[in-house]
Design a protein around this motif. Structure first.
Motif, short mmCIF file in Angstrom:
data_model
loop_
_atom_site.label_atom_id
_atom_site.label_comp_id
_atom_site.label_asym_id
_atom_site.label_seq_id
_atom_site.Cartn_x
_atom_site.Cartn_y
_atom_site.Cartn_z
N PRO A 76 -33.41 -30.40 -50.85
CA PRO A 76 -32.14 -31.11 -50.76
C PRO A 76 -31.12 -30.37 -51.63
CG PRO A 76 -33.89 -32.56 -51.58
CD PRO A 76 -34.44 -31.18 -51.58
N ILE A 77 -29.86 -30.56 -51.37
CA ILE A 77 -28.88 -30.02 -52.33
C ILE A 77 -28.57 -31.15 -53.30
CG2 ILE A 77 -28.00 -28.08 -50.99
CD1 ILE A 77 -25.68 -29.89 -50.09
N TYR A 78 -28.60 -30.81 -54.57
CA TYR A 78 -28.57 -31.84 -55.62
C TYR A 78 -27.15 -32.22 -56.01
CZ TYR A 78 -33.40 -30.50 -55.86
OH TYR A 78 -34.70 -30.24 -55.51
N TYR A 79 -26.96 -33.51 -56.34
CA TYR A 79 -25.69 -33.91 -56.94
C TYR A 79 -25.66 -33.27 -58.32
CZ TYR A 79 -25.37 -37.55 -53.36
OH TYR A 79 -25.31 -38.23 -52.19
N GLY B 290 -36.95 -35.91 -51.11
CA GLY B 290 -37.56 -37.11 -51.69
C GLY B 290 -37.46 -38.27 -50.71
N LEU C 197 -41.41 -39.02 -59.08
CA LEU C 197 -42.02 -38.97 -60.40
C LEU C 197 -41.54 -40.22 -61.12
CD1 LEU C 197 -42.99 -36.15 -59.89
CD2 LEU C 197 -41.94 -35.43 -62.02
N ASP D 61 -24.57 -30.33 -54.10
CA ASP D 61 -23.78 -31.18 -53.21
C ASP D 61 -22.60 -31.69 -54.04
OD1 ASP D 61 -22.97 -33.05 -51.39
OD2 ASP D 61 -24.85 -34.19 -51.36
N ASP E 34 -36.32 -41.14 -50.90
CA ASP E 34 -35.10 -41.95 -50.89
C ASP E 34 -34.06 -41.45 -49.89
OD1 ASP E 34 -35.19 -39.77 -52.63
OD2 ASP E 34 -33.44 -40.43 -53.76
N ILE E 35 -34.20 -40.20 -49.44
CA ILE E 35 -33.19 -39.69 -48.51
C ILE E 35 -33.81 -39.35 -47.15
CG2 ILE E 35 -31.50 -38.95 -50.23
CD1 ILE E 35 -32.60 -36.16 -50.15
N HIS F 69 -41.45 -36.33 -50.09
CA HIS F 69 -42.42 -36.54 -51.16
C HIS F 69 -42.08 -37.81 -51.92
CE1 HIS F 69 -39.48 -35.34 -54.13
NE2 HIS F 69 -39.23 -34.25 -53.43
N MET G 292 -38.01 -41.68 -62.21
CA MET G 292 -37.32 -40.95 -63.27
C MET G 292 -35.88 -40.72 -62.80
SD MET G 292 -38.35 -37.29 -64.93
CE MET G 292 -39.98 -37.72 -65.47
N GLY H 23 -37.92 -34.80 -62.46
CA GLY H 23 -38.01 -35.30 -61.08
C GLY H 23 -37.20 -34.42 -60.14
N1 MSP Z 1 -27.16 -34.82 -52.57
C1 MSP Z 1 -28.15 -35.63 -52.01
C2 MSP Z 1 -29.06 -34.82 -51.09
C3 MSP Z 1 -28.35 -34.15 -49.96
S1 MSP Z 1 -29.44 -33.12 -49.05
C4 MSP Z 1 -28.58 -32.74 -47.66
C5 MSP Z 1 -29.02 -36.25 -53.10
N2 MSP Z 1 -29.00 -35.64 -54.29
S2 MSP Z 1 -29.82 -36.14 -55.58
O1 MSP Z 1 -29.49 -35.20 -56.62
O2 MSP Z 1 -29.57 -37.52 -55.84
O3 MSP Z 1 -31.32 -36.03 -55.22
C6 MSP Z 1 -31.87 -34.84 -54.78
C7 MSP Z 1 -33.36 -34.95 -54.62
O4 MSP Z 1 -33.97 -35.16 -55.89
C8 MSP Z 1 -33.80 -36.07 -53.71
O5 MSP Z 1 -34.75 -35.56 -52.79
C9 MSP Z 1 -34.48 -37.03 -54.64
O6 MSP Z 1 -35.53 -37.71 -54.02
C10 MSP Z 1 -35.01 -36.08 -55.70
N3 MSP Z 1 -35.33 -36.77 -56.92
C11 MSP Z 1 -34.48 -37.38 -57.79
N4 MSP Z 1 -35.22 -38.02 -58.73
C12 MSP Z 1 -36.54 -37.83 -58.48
C13 MSP Z 1 -37.73 -38.24 -59.08
N5 MSP Z 1 -37.75 -39.01 -60.15
N6 MSP Z 1 -38.89 -37.80 -58.54
C14 MSP Z 1 -38.92 -36.97 -57.44
N7 MSP Z 1 -37.82 -36.59 -56.84
C15 MSP Z 1 -36.62 -37.00 -57.34
O7 MSP Z 1 -29.72 -37.21 -52.83
#
Ligand code: MSP
Length: 526
Positions: free
Chosen positions: A20-23, A268, A300, A60, A270-271, A297, A309, A31
């Protein structure tokens, strides 16, 4: 379909894996690393198998949260993003993440391509203008209908939500219910694990609402190029990264032609709905092929309440701190071995230390140090091994020969923990092979010298195979083992794992101190 069946029109097989691309708004935590380490392991495994791999990750960067935080800090949103993106790039460097492309949604090529995608959907009659009313949770960057709220609060994080009413563009998601259900039915491997697939199918069966895909009261986003009152709302912007990172929508789209459709999107749980419902519907609307597989998946969990987390829960573990305290290969191993990929798992430092001590220091590290120590002691000037296979070697060799096949099946099914477990069963076998053959007794008689060398060679050869199999998980450890044995290129490739006896026979080994020192735990540390 298994992942290894990917075969596109080129000489070399290709493989495309994404995270995923992360915020970028929060400091990344352990995590956050989970998806990325898993995707990296898969990318390295496929490269090892000879695939031409494309592995993308990124950030993101649009959305209300960044806009508000930047304002508070007296920065432009882009200035804030430039700072925050570095946290991720630095973390991935620490974790040896071998991505091919780091995409930022503020990159110009991405923005231009997203505009094209949005316009394309509009011109195909898949997007229309309407009125949006919804409850917005700023920390989650998500809108909810009234019925989705939990006691009037955000159903995900439990915090306050605000009512929003504005003119918006909508994507006709409701028209895709039947097409999606038919697709899930015809592509049983599209979504995993099974639990997530059931959840998504159930969700789609309940009926889909059209999806709000633009905002008029937000300025930090990709502008809709045919209506300057609107910016593209985050999910079309974010999901498109999987194709824009390959150059889709630009003149330079060779990678798109080469690597799309993706072999697997890792994310993850949640998405999973965004990826399992919205993304395929958008691709169907654009007449583009759908990804071959989406795998969600678990989380954590941590802290006293054993919750996901996350920064908002205050239970995060800083991965850079862990890297400074333990070595990065141990952390990568732990993340992939301790938790079954697809299920939630509880993190604690105690379980991390237990894993390091039992699997890495005792089992594996000890095997390397005792083998090299014995070699140096019994053959200080080196020795040319004439392989003398005995009946008692058969069990070890047979196990070595079936291991890569079993490992490959587990890896292709994304069962990383099971793949490692298989390797460690073999490591245990190597330790018991030494105990059964008692090299220290063989060393007492000169006539046993050839047999002694053969026993130790068999263990070294086993370690060569092990080092290749663990290389996607522990790239640094692979380099260490490879240099201990002086492995040449032709002793390191994937195909050689399937053949016992490839390691050169002219061995001259020096005792190597433990590659994974035991972590001493002071009582009351936890
Ligand atoms: N920006 C969106 C994703 C867009 S993808 C087209 C987003 N970002 S996020 O930063 O909130 O999360 C990114 C990823 O990190 C997600 O897959 C989320 O499940 C994962 N995780 C965030 N906390 C986590 C844990 N505690 N454990 C495992 N994965 C975790 O959603």
């Amino acid at each position: 379909m298994r992942l290894s069946d990917s075969n596109k029109d080129s000489d070399r097989k290709t493989f495309y894996v994404t995270t995923p691309i992360y915020y970028p708004s929060g400091i990344p935590h352990l995590g956050t690393c989970y998806s990325t380490v898993a995707a990296d392991v898969l990318a390295r495994f496929k490269r090892l198998q000879g695939y031409e791999v494309m592995f993308t990750t990124g950030v993101d960067e649009h959305g209300q949260k960044i806009e508000n935080t930047a304002k508070k800090q007296g920065l432009l949103p882009k200035e804030l993003c430039d700072k925050l993106a570095l946290n991720f790039e630095e973390l991935w460097r620490e974790f040896d993440i071998s991505y091919n492309k780091f995409i930022r949604t503020t990159d110009d090529y991405h923005k231009t391509a997203v505009q094209k995608i949005f316009r394309g959907l509009f011109e195909r009659g898949q997007i229309y203008k309407g009125k949006y009313e919804g409850w917005y949770c700023e920390p989650c960057e998500a809108y909810f209908t009234k019925t989705q709220l939990c006691d009037g609060k955000c159903p995900d994080c439990g915090r306050e939500v605000k009512l929003h009413c504005e003119e918006s563009y909508f994507f006709k998601l409701s028209e895709y219910q039947e097409k999606l259900l038919k697709f899930y039915d015809e592509s049983p491997d599209f979504l995993g694990p099974e639990r997530c697939k059931r959840e998504v199918v159930q969700f789609v069966k309940m009926g889909l609402n059209d999806l709000c895909v633009s905002r008029s009261e937000m300025s930090w986003g990709v502008p809709v190029d045919f209506d300057d009152e609107h910016v593209v709302y985050v999910w079309i912007d974010a999901l498109s990264n999987y194709i824009t990172s390959l150059g889709y929508g630009t003149e330079n789209d060779a990678n798109f032609k080469k690597f799309w459709p993706a072999d697997v999107h890792i994310l993850g749980k949640d998405i999973v709905r965004f990826h399992g419902v919205i993304w395929p519907a958008i691709l169907m609307a654009l007449d583009l092929p759908l990804p071959k597989r989406i795998f969600a998946h678990g989380w954590l969990l941590s802290g006293e309440k054993n919750e996901k987390m996350s920064k908002s829960k205050g239970n995060v573990v800083n991965p850079i701190d862990l890297c400074n305290k333990y070595d990065v290969d141990s952390l990568r191993y732990f993340l992939m071995r301790e938790f079954s990929f697809g299920s939630d798992g509880t993190y604690s430092e105690e379980t991390l230390i237990n894993r390091i001590n039992s699997d890495l220091a005792n089992s594996f590290g000890n095997l390397v140090s005792r083998t090299t120590a014995m070699w140096e002691k019994y053959f200080p000037d080196g020795f040319f091994v004439e392989v003398v296979e005995c009946e008692e070697d058969k069990a070890l060799i047979n196990m070595a020969e079936v291991l890569p096949e079993e490992y490959e099946i587990q890896m292709n099914n994304l069962k990383f923990s099971v793949a490692l477990e298989e390797v460690w069963k073999f490591i245990a076998k190597c330790n018991s092979y030494i105990d059964e053959n008692e090299p220290w007794n063989l060393a007492k008689k000169i006539e046993n010298r050839r047999r002694l060398a053969c026993v130790l060679y068999n263990v070294c050869e086993s370690l060569r195979i092990v080092s290749i199999l663990i290389s996607p998980f522990m790239p640094r450890t692979f380099e260490v083992i490879s240099s201990i044995f002086g492995m040449a290129a032709e002793e390191k490739n994937w195909l050689t794992t399937k053949k016992f006896g490839v390691l050169h026979k002219n061995l001259n080994l020096k005792k190597c101190k433990s590659i994974f020192p035991r972590i001493e735990v002071i009582k009351n540390d936890f």
